[in-house]
Design a protein around this motif. Structure first.
Motif, PDB file in Angstrom:
ATOM      1  N   LYS A  83       0.845  -1.191   0.000  1.00 44.49           N
ATOM      2  CA  LYS A  83       0.000   0.000   0.000  1.00 44.49           C
ATOM      3  C   LYS A  83       0.880   1.240   0.000  1.00 44.49           C
ATOM      4  O   LYS A  83       1.835   1.330   0.751  1.00 44.49           O
ATOM      5  CB  LYS A  83      -0.910   0.000   1.218  1.00 44.49           C
ATOM      6  N   THR A  84       0.543   2.158  -0.873  1.00 44.42           N
ATOM      7  CA  THR A  84       1.301   3.397  -0.960  1.00 44.42           C
ATOM      8  C   THR A  84       0.375   4.569  -0.659  1.00 44.42           C
ATOM      9  O   THR A  84      -0.830   4.494  -0.884  1.00 44.42           O
ATOM     10  CB  THR A  84       1.911   3.589  -2.355  1.00 44.42           C
ATOM     11  N   ILE A  85       0.960   5.616  -0.149  1.00 40.67           N
ATOM     12  CA  ILE A  85       0.209   6.832   0.145  1.00 40.67           C
ATOM     13  C   ILE A  85       0.508   7.846  -0.950  1.00 40.67           C
ATOM     14  O   ILE A  85       1.660   8.088  -1.278  1.00 40.67           O
ATOM     15  CB  ILE A  85       0.604   7.393   1.520  1.00 40.67           C
ATOM     16  N   ASN A  86      -0.519   8.414  -1.495  1.00 40.26           N
ATOM     17  CA  ASN A  86      -0.374   9.404  -2.555  1.00 40.26           C
ATOM     18  C   ASN A  86      -0.009  10.751  -1.932  1.00 40.26           C
ATOM     19  O   ASN A  86      -0.863  11.596  -1.698  1.00 40.26           O
ATOM     20  CB  ASN A  86      -1.665   9.492  -3.363  1.00 40.26           C
ATOM     21  N   THR A  87       1.282  10.939  -1.656  1.00 39.92           N
ATOM     22  CA  THR A  87       1.712  12.175  -0.996  1.00 39.92           C
ATOM     23  C   THR A  87       1.550  13.375  -1.907  1.00 39.92           C
ATOM     24  O   THR A  87       1.235  14.471  -1.435  1.00 39.92           O
ATOM     25  CB  THR A  87       3.179  12.069  -0.547  1.00 39.92           C
TER      26      THR A  87
END
Length: 106
Positions: free
Chosen positions: A32-36
């Motif tokens: 899971k990645t965070i859309n910074t």
């Protein structure tokens, strides 16, 4: 006798199928990645203008009451705060290249 042979043949096939299922690679879940970038864009486009508008209304309200010195002090504090925020944002975007420049890593 024939029934016994059919049972043994079916048992052999089911154990081979079970072994194939056990040896099959399990899919690894996507990390899971965070859309910074999306979060930063949201703050820049939505939150910052609202905060600046609130500050403007407060300053205009104080200035209309004759508290000009407080408005100037608050304005100076707000400008210094914005300079700190801009410095932090520039470190966020250019920090990696600054570290590489200072420490000579590739």
């Amino acid at each position: 006798m024939m029934l016994l042979e059919i049972g043994q043949a079916l048992w052999g096939e089911t154990t081979r199928i079970a072994d194939a299922i056990a040896l099959a690679p399990t899919p690894t879940p996507e990390p899971k990645t965070i859309n910074t970038n999306g979060i930063l864009d949201f703050f820049i486009q939505k939150i910052v203008p609202i905060l600046l508008a609130v500050l403007g209304v407060i300053f205009i309200g104080r200035a209309s009451k004759g508290e000009v010195s407080r408005v100037l002090t608050s304005s100076a504090i707000a400008i210094i705060g914005l300079a700190f925020v801009a410095g932090a944002a520039s470190l966020f975007f250019f920090g990696d290249s600054l570290v590489k420049l200072l420490f000579g890593t590739n």
